[in-house]
Write a protein that holds these residues in place. Structure first.
Motif, PDB file in Angstrom:
ATOM      1  N   LEU A  30       0.832  -1.204   0.000  1.00 55.30           N
ATOM      2  CA  LEU A  30       0.000   0.000   0.000  1.00 55.30           C
ATOM      3  C   LEU A  30       0.870   1.259   0.000  1.00 55.30           C
ATOM      4  CD1 LEU A  30      -2.904   1.037   0.109  1.00 55.30           C
ATOM      5  CD2 LEU A  30      -2.766   0.986   2.600  1.00 55.30           C
TER       6      LEU A  30
ATOM      7  N   GLU B 113       2.404   1.783  -3.410  1.00 57.82           N
ATOM      8  CA  GLU B 113       1.441   2.349  -4.360  1.00 57.82           C
ATOM      9  C   GLU B 113       1.235   3.846  -4.093  1.00 57.82           C
ATOM     10  OE1 GLU B 113       0.270   1.041  -6.923  1.00 57.82           O
ATOM     11  OE2 GLU B 113       0.205  -1.130  -6.697  1.00 57.82           O
ATOM     12  N   ALA B 114       1.167   4.215  -2.826  1.00 55.14           N
ATOM     13  CA  ALA B 114       0.967   5.621  -2.461  1.00 55.14           C
ATOM     14  C   ALA B 114       2.144   6.474  -2.923  1.00 55.14           C
ATOM     15  CB  ALA B 114       0.779   5.746  -0.952  1.00 55.14           C
TER      16      ALA B 114
ATOM     17  N   SER C 296       2.059   6.860  -6.661  1.00 58.32           N
ATOM     18  CA  SER C 296       1.026   7.809  -7.033  1.00 58.32           C
ATOM     19  C   SER C 296       1.478   9.251  -6.810  1.00 58.32           C
ATOM     20  CB  SER C 296      -0.251   7.550  -6.223  1.00 58.32           C
ATOM     21  OG  SER C 296      -1.250   8.486  -6.493  1.00 58.32           O
TER      22      SER C 296
ATOM     23  N   TYR D 269      -1.474  -2.969   8.078  1.00 62.72           N
ATOM     24  CA  TYR D 269      -2.638  -2.803   7.206  1.00 62.72           C
ATOM     25  C   TYR D 269      -3.893  -3.254   7.943  1.00 62.72           C
ATOM     26  CZ  TYR D 269      -5.733  -3.140   3.166  1.00 62.72           C
ATOM     27  OH  TYR D 269      -6.781  -2.974   2.296  1.00 62.72           O
TER      28      TYR D 269
ATOM     29  N   HIS E 150      -8.653   2.444   2.117  1.00 65.38           N
ATOM     30  CA  HIS E 150      -7.680   1.562   2.743  1.00 65.38           C
ATOM     31  C   HIS E 150      -7.284   2.181   4.080  1.00 65.38           C
ATOM     32  CE1 HIS E 150      -6.921  -1.128  -0.646  1.00 65.38           C
ATOM     33  NE2 HIS E 150      -6.782  -0.089  -1.448  1.00 65.38           N
TER      34      HIS E 150
ATOM     35  N   LEU F 120      -6.441   5.837   2.639  1.00 66.57           N
ATOM     36  CA  LEU F 120      -6.036   6.056   1.259  1.00 66.57           C
ATOM     37  C   LEU F 120      -7.152   5.713   0.278  1.00 66.57           C
ATOM     38  CD1 LEU F 120      -3.358   5.583   2.973  1.00 66.57           C
ATOM     39  CD2 LEU F 120      -2.302   4.978   0.816  1.00 66.57           C
TER      40      LEU F 120
ATOM     41  N   THR G  20      -9.025   4.134  -2.620  1.00 67.31           N
ATOM     42  CA  THR G  20      -8.899   2.765  -3.133  1.00 67.31           C
ATOM     43  C   THR G  20      -8.596   2.724  -4.629  1.00 67.31           C
ATOM     44  OG1 THR G  20     -11.303   2.671  -3.381  1.00 67.31           O
ATOM     45  CG2 THR G  20     -10.368   1.737  -1.354  1.00 67.31           C
TER      46      THR G  20
ATOM     47  N   ASN H 218      -6.684   5.564  -6.501  1.00 65.11           N
ATOM     48  CA  ASN H 218      -5.383   6.154  -6.860  1.00 65.11           C
ATOM     49  C   ASN H 218      -4.383   6.190  -5.708  1.00 65.11           C
ATOM     50  OD1 ASN H 218      -6.292   8.236  -5.226  1.00 65.11           O
ATOM     51  ND2 ASN H 218      -6.643   9.666  -6.898  1.00 65.11           N
ATOM     52  N   TYR H 219      -4.767   5.692  -4.521  1.00 65.51           N
ATOM     53  CA  TYR H 219      -3.881   5.562  -3.358  1.00 65.51           C
ATOM     54  C   TYR H 219      -3.420   6.894  -2.773  1.00 65.51           C
ATOM     55  CZ  TYR H 219      -3.815   0.779  -5.028  1.00 65.51           C
ATOM     56  OH  TYR H 219      -4.202  -0.479  -5.456  1.00 65.51           O
ATOM     57  N   GLN H 220      -4.079   7.987  -3.115  1.00 73.45           N
ATOM     58  CA  GLN H 220      -3.790   9.267  -2.467  1.00 73.45           C
ATOM     59  C   GLN H 220      -4.429   9.283  -1.081  1.00 73.45           C
ATOM     60  OE1 GLN H 220      -5.164  12.481  -4.969  1.00 73.45           O
ATOM     61  NE2 GLN H 220      -3.210  12.647  -6.046  1.00 73.45           N
TER      62      GLN H 220
END
Length: 285
Positions: free
Chosen positions: A56, A59-60, A63, A173, A186, A209, A211, A213-215
């Motif tokens: 996660l 990915e963040a 992004s 997580y 998330h 975050l 789900t 674009n993980y921003q």
């Protein structure tokens, strides 16, 4: 009359006793292995959980522009506009703070703002921090702690999500979650080892975050004396890095429900890799 037991019977009984002892020891050995196996099995979810948390964060960061791009940045500067409110919603003050950070090769900070006709400055050379008012060093404990915590705290927030890879960061997580405004997110719990930063082992953060674009959507902070809930409203991309433009911070209850709006933060004039003179991070004692 004394009965004599034949020698071969005594030997036979000794062998039987040895056999019983061996069987008992083997039984204990099997139980020990069984416990070991179950312990190994119990650690599997933790490893999976850690893997999900790491994925996660990866990915963040991707992004937000990627760790490679972020690691190449040497300095950062911006204006942090702060609006503070009381519990009735009345605007108490508006402050525009100038923030200048040296990111590489080591962290240093200079911050300045005007308030009630006085010039305030915070200088942090990475080893020591000072607060100055109208050029005079404030030596009381409150001012010293404020200088240290404000300089690191502001840098911590503006450098997210890249700060989630800092040494001493503990990630967990928590799965898919629903916020009070019904947003599906998330849920990433973040704590810090003792000695990591200025508040390691003291605070528990939950970052929520998007789900898709993980921003960052929001965060929730348990700082030991209360709770803060923050919404991330808008973002801006500067030199390939996505930075938070505006966020709203609320006093919250333990259920992550905002009680009242406390602060609105808005970042502007964001720049990377401008030259910062070394004298900026020094004070005249």
């Amino acid at each position: 009359m004394i009965l004599k037991i034949p020698t071969f019977l005594i030997s036979k009984r000794k062998h039987s006793l040895l056999l019983i002892v061996l069987i008992g020891l083997l039984g204990l050995g099997c139980k020990g292995d069984s416990k070991k196996d179950s312990s190994v099995e119990r650690t599997v979810p933790a490893k999976e959980e850690l893997s999900k948390a790491d994925k996660l964060v990866k990915e963040a960061i991707h992004s937000a522009g990627g760790m490679g791009n972020w690691s190449a940045k040497k300095t950062m500067s911006y204006t942090k506009n702060i609006q503070s409110f009381d519990s009735s919603g009345t605007l108490l003050r508006t402050v525009a703070q100038i923030h200048k950070y040296q990111l590489k090769p080591s962290f240093k900070t200079y911050m300045s703002w005007e308030l009630d006709g006085n010039k305030h400055e915070i200088v942090n050379n990475g080893k020591q921090a000072w607060k100055l008012v109208n050029g005079e060093i404030q030596e009381d404990k409150v001012a010293v702690n404020s200088a240290w915590n404000s300089s690191f705290g502001s840098q911590y927030m503006v450098c997210m999500p890249f700060k989630l890879k800092a040494p001493g960061t503990l990630l967990k997580y928590e799965g898919i979650d629903t916020l009070s405004n019904n947003r599906i997110v998330h849920n990433l719990q973040v704590t810090y080892e003792k000695g990591a930063g200025s508040s390691g082992g003291m605070h528990t953060w939950n970052y929520y975050l998007n789900t898709d674009n993980y921003q960052f959507v929001a965060n929730f902070l348990d700082h030991g004396k209360g709770y803060t809930y923050t919404d991330y409203d808008t973002f801006i991309e500067v030199d390939g890095i996505v930075v938070t433009k505006e966020r709203k911070s609320y006093v919250s209850n333990e259920n992550r429900e905002p009680v009242y709006l406390r602060t609105v933060y808005s970042n502007s004039n964001i720049q990377f890799d401008i030259e910062l003179p070394e004298e900026l991070f020094k004070v005249k004692n």
